[in-house]
Design an enzyme around this catalytic site. Sequence first.
Site, PDB file in Angstrom:
ATOM      1  N   ASP A  11       0.874  -1.170   0.000  1.00 54.97           N
ATOM      2  CA  ASP A  11       0.000   0.000   0.000  1.00 54.97           C
ATOM      3  C   ASP A  11       0.911   1.220   0.000  1.00 54.97           C
ATOM      4  O   ASP A  11       1.715   1.395   0.929  1.00 54.97           O
ATOM      5  CB  ASP A  11      -0.887   0.031   1.248  1.00 54.97           C
ATOM      6  CG  ASP A  11      -1.961  -1.045   1.229  1.00 54.97           C
ATOM      7  OD1 ASP A  11      -2.305  -1.523   0.130  1.00 54.97           O
ATOM      8  OD2 ASP A  11      -2.466  -1.402   2.309  1.00 54.97           O
ATOM      9  N   ASP A 130     -13.655  -3.562  -1.869  1.00 56.58           N
ATOM     10  CA  ASP A 130     -13.509  -3.297  -0.438  1.00 56.58           C
ATOM     11  C   ASP A 130     -14.886  -3.478   0.190  1.00 56.58           C
ATOM     12  O   ASP A 130     -15.808  -2.704  -0.094  1.00 56.58           O
ATOM     13  CB  ASP A 130     -13.002  -1.868  -0.201  1.00 56.58           C
ATOM     14  CG  ASP A 130     -11.598  -1.663  -0.764  1.00 56.58           C
ATOM     15  OD1 ASP A 130     -10.827  -2.643  -0.791  1.00 56.58           O
ATOM     16  OD2 ASP A 130     -11.281  -0.537  -1.177  1.00 56.58           O
TER      17      ASP A 130
END
EC number: 4.3.2.10
Length: 259
Positions: A11, A130
Amino acid sequence: MLAKRIIPCLDVTGGRVVKGVNFVELRDAGDPVEIAARYNDQGADELTFLDITATSDGRDLILHIIEAVASQVFIPLTVGGGVRTVEDVRRLLNAGADKTSFNSAALANPQVITDASAKYGAQCIVVAIDAKRRSDEDALLRGAGWDVYSHGGRKNTGLDAVAWAVEMAQRGAGEILLTSMNRDGTKSGFDLELTRAVSDAVSVPVIASGGVGNLDHLADGVQLGGADAVLAASIFHYGEYTVAQAKRHMASRGIPVRL
């Protein structure tokens, strides 16, 4: 039986690898090029690189970092974050990515998945989902399940995660990257119910993400969740385990992996 894959996830924000809990409280984990090279050497099957603030900041693709990472990595590299158009897919593939991951852009314009898959092939189109479990109040109104969130987990779309995964696979996504927002960074294991629900509903591979705290969690994602690949970040970034240890553990539980 096909080997199950272990995929470290980077990330990235501000040119650095970070890791958070439940999508917030970000902590610095290092330089993306160095970390990518380390995982390549450790025997990772693939790498996933997500620019986690590109969409919310309205920024363009960070191609110079992707080129630098790709030059160090000789395993498949998936890049996501700020991928909006079919042209973005071309730019990322040219920069050295092997696959591109769509998230918010697919929600805003599902046709982009159809078009990108038709042009470049399903094998290089990943849709990241998500998902957050509905609250008890929501579940009373709409039934139990998970909603899809966009913009780095900031916005509830109200879409059902399983139904969305099915639509994306039908439109030409070659893979679903499924993250449990409830479990992200908690080290309490994947949301196996979510993983299983999506894995059972689609015919394309599902990558389980969000919540790995130990090596049994990785194996559970495959054996209980039905995932084809497992993605983790903090257990690898901070040196708790190596990819090789993870593979040996999965093999010891009877899971086919590339050793």
